[in-house]
Design a protein around this motif. Structure first.
Motif, PDB file in Angstrom:
ATOM      1  N   VAL B   4     -65.355   6.886 165.949  1.00 20.61           N
ATOM      2  CA  VAL B   4     -64.778   7.499 164.754  1.00 20.61           C
ATOM      3  C   VAL B   4     -65.658   8.667 164.334  1.00 20.61           C
ATOM      4  O   VAL B   4     -66.876   8.516 164.205  1.00 20.61           O
ATOM      5  N   PRO B  25     -60.019   9.155 163.641  1.00 22.17           N
ATOM      6  CA  PRO B  25     -60.212   7.783 164.131  1.00 22.17           C
ATOM      7  C   PRO B  25     -60.226   7.721 165.654  1.00 22.17           C
ATOM      8  O   PRO B  25     -59.999   8.728 166.335  1.00 22.17           O
ATOM      9  N   HIS B  29     -55.646   4.220 167.556  1.00 24.65           N
ATOM     10  CA  HIS B  29     -55.777   3.267 166.456  1.00 24.65           C
ATOM     11  C   HIS B  29     -54.796   3.617 165.347  1.00 24.65           C
ATOM     12  O   HIS B  29     -54.841   4.699 164.779  1.00 24.65           O
ATOM     13  N   LEU B  32     -56.189   3.048 159.605  1.00 23.08           N
ATOM     14  CA  LEU B  32     -57.360   3.817 159.165  1.00 23.08           C
ATOM     15  C   LEU B  32     -57.734   3.386 157.761  1.00 23.08           C
ATOM     16  O   LEU B  32     -56.863   3.187 156.902  1.00 23.08           O
ATOM     17  N   SER B  94     -61.504   2.543 161.653  1.00 26.57           N
ATOM     18  CA  SER B  94     -60.169   2.400 162.232  1.00 26.57           C
ATOM     19  C   SER B  94     -60.095   1.119 163.039  1.00 26.57           C
ATOM     20  O   SER B  94     -61.109   0.552 163.455  1.00 26.57           O
ATOM     21  N   GLN B 103     -63.244  -3.763 163.008  1.00 27.79           N
ATOM     22  CA  GLN B 103     -63.021  -2.400 162.536  1.00 27.79           C
ATOM     23  C   GLN B 103     -64.165  -1.542 163.045  1.00 27.79           C
ATOM     24  O   GLN B 103     -65.321  -1.963 163.036  1.00 27.79           O
TER      25      GLN B 103
END
Lengths: 112, 114
Positions: B4, B25, B29, B32, B94, B103
């Motif tokens: 990211v 991101p 993905h 977000l 993301s 994440q």
């Protein structure tokens, strides 16, 4: 609502074992996650417990007991690079979007 | 795979000024997140997007904060006007889709409001 409590600081020596506890009050969640964050860095995912019991990933293990509203992260064979902040987090069942609720974090200092 | 990306990394502004942060991101993905992390605390979700739609903005101070994710890829978070208490790290994350436990976070933007 949800709240997670962790000790603010933990100190240990290189090569030792340390346990970081996380107690929570929540109406329901999918599982307990742990993230590591070095000073000035991005949080990175460490482990996830969906069910009660122990999950092991190399030197790191994580434990969850839903009946005791308690979990912990266990770090073995501590290294200097393990000095960082560690956050427990839950994803509430009421929120289908995947939102994570984080604890305040535990700052781990590893001494030589 | 690339992680990211966020920019800028650091920003210093005076109160009542405006500021914008950008996030790209991980490719593919759909979800977000923007988090605010105040010094000594855990990240707190400000807003979550699924593709280009808002899923959760319940903790976004909408009188001063706004965010968009046009075309479902990049996102911008804006603060206008900034207050002293907005000094924090703004993290973008993301995930492949909503509900994934993992994440992936960007390096964050450190904002100081004087």
């Amino acid at each position: 609502g949800q709240s997670l409590e962790q000790p603010s600081e933990v100190t240990a020596v290189e090569g030792a074992i340390v346990q970081i506890n996380c107690t929570y009050q929540t109406s329901g969640f999918y599982g307990l996650s742990w993230y590591q964050q070095h000073d000035g860095g991005a949080p990175t995912f460490l482990s996830y417990n969906a069910l009660d019991g122990l999950e092991e990933t190399g030197r790191f293990s994580s434990f969850l007991s839903r009946s005791d509203s308690y979990g912990y992260l266990l770090l073995q064979e501590l290294q200097m690079k393990d000095s960082a902040s560690y956050f427990c987090a839950v994803r509430p069942v009421y929120n289908q979007g995947g939102k994570l609720i984080f604890g305040q974090g535990t700052e781990l200092s590893v001494k030589p | 795979e690339a992680g990211v990306a966020q920019s800028p990394r650091y920003k210093i502004i005076e109160k009542r000024q405006s500021v914008a942060f950008w996030c790209n991101p991980i490719s593919g993905h759909a979800t977000l997140y923007w988090y605010q992390q105040i010094l000594g605390q855990g990240p707190k979700l400000l807003i979550q997007f699924q593709n280009n739609g808002v899923v959760d903005d319940s903790q976004l101070p909408k009188d001063r904060f706004s965010a968009e994710r046009l075309k479902g890829v990049d996102s911008t978070l804006k603060i206008q006007p900034a207050k002293l208490e907005d000094s924090a790290v703004y993290l973008c994350a993301s995930s492949l889709f909503s509900g994934r436990e993992t994440q992936y976070f960007g390096p964050g933007t450190r904002l100081l409001v004087l």
